[in-house]
Design an enzyme around this catalytic site. Structure first.
Site, short mmCIF file in Angstrom:
data_model
loop_
_atom_site.label_atom_id
_atom_site.label_comp_id
_atom_site.label_asym_id
_atom_site.label_seq_id
_atom_site.Cartn_x
_atom_site.Cartn_y
_atom_site.Cartn_z
N HIS A 12 0.78 -1.12 -0.02
CA HIS A 12 0.12 0.06 0.15
C HIS A 12 0.94 1.29 0.02
O HIS A 12 1.74 1.35 0.59
CB HIS A 12 -0.99 0.07 1.06
N ASP B 148 -6.76 -2.87 3.42
CA ASP B 148 -5.47 -1.88 3.85
C ASP B 148 -5.54 -2.03 5.48
O ASP B 148 -5.32 -0.93 6.04
CB ASP B 148 -5.61 -0.53 3.48
C1 GRF Z 1 1.27 0.98 -5.99
O1 GRF Z 1 1.72 2.31 -5.52
C2 GRF Z 1 1.02 -0.07 -4.88
O2 GRF Z 1 1.46 0.49 -3.84
C3 GRF Z 1 -0.54 0.34 -5.20
O3 GRF Z 1 -0.77 0.23 -6.62
C4 GRF Z 1 0.31 0.70 -7.18
C5 GRF Z 1 0.76 -0.15 -8.17
O4 GRF Z 1 1.67 0.28 -9.10
N1 GRF Z 1 -1.11 -0.75 -4.32
P1 GRF Z 1 2.29 -0.81 -9.87
O5 GRF Z 1 1.27 -1.54 -10.89
O6 GRF Z 1 2.90 -1.94 -9.02
O7 GRF Z 1 3.25 -0.23 -10.84
#
Ligand code: GRF
Length: 217
Positions: free
Chosen positions: A111, A147
């Protein structure tokens, strides 16, 4: 002995997924990334995983009448792939209580905020509008409530003068790519375990960079 098999669940670009794939390529990593599953067939991350020779599946949530039937299809795919652990990596879909309970202790999420602050979406915008001076990211076990699950690892970054959601988000994302593979390593090693509503963590000897808790090597 064969390594535990990990499925990475995505919905989009898959940069955290790539950090897990790259980390798991190391011979001493205690798990293999066995497949990537997206609920969005058009997710860019699927092509990136394929390019890295990871088997992919798209399970389009729009093809299912409700959450339980989508989660049943997801669970069946995980069974077919003989998955031991699940990593949610930008997976933009709420999971049913039944699914989260079945995978309790074996499913983790990243998260982009220091939980329990800024659950949900638009975390960087909200951090800036609240005027916090420290922001970051969290890897936690997944429980039924979004979360909220027990925290395995966090990294903090400073909020700097003139930050935009973009610049702050990029600073956080760089740390996500450090702590997600590190946390997966702990979970697959059995050094971080879900124990009730806390994480049981074994001590381990790694040089501590300043802002990652627990320290990552
Ligand atoms: C990341 O910031 C993650 O923390 C959140 O969604 C975003 C996904 O980015 N849950 P990616 O697809 O891993 O680039």
């Amino acid at each position: 002995m064969s390594k535990p098999r990990v499925a990475v669940l995505i919905s989009g670009r898959g940069s955290n997924m790539m950090s897990l794939i790259e980390a798991a390529a190391a011979p001493d990593f205690p798990a293999e990334i066995a497949c990537v599953i997206s609920n969005r067939p058009e997710a860019h991350g699927l092509a990136r995983a394929q390019a890295a020779n990871i088997p992919v599946r798209a399970i389009d949530h729009k093809a299912f009448a409700d959450r339980p039937s989508f989660d049943a299809a997801l669970d069946a795919a995980l069974a077919e792939e003989q998955i031991d652990f699940v990593c949610l990596a930008g997976f933009m879909r709420l999971l049913t209580r039944a699914f989260t309970e079945k995978w309790a202790g074996r499913m983790i999420n990243i998260h982009p905020a220091l939980l329990p602050s800024f659950k949900g979406l638009h975390t960087h915008e909200r951090a800036l509008s609240e005027g916090v001076l420290i922001h970051g990211c969290t890897v936690h076990f997944v429980t039924a409530e979004m979360d909220v699950g027990p925290i395995i690892m966090q990294a903090a970054v400073p909020v700097l003068e003139g930050d935009t959601p973009g610049t702050l988000g990029a600073r956080v994302l760089a740390q996500e790519h450090v702590i997600y593979p590190a946390a997966l390593r702990l979970v697959c090693d059995g050094r971080a375990r879900l124990e009730g509503n806390r994480v049981g963590l074994d001590a381990f000897e790694i040089a501590p960079p300043a802002l990652v808790v627990p320290p990552v090597g």
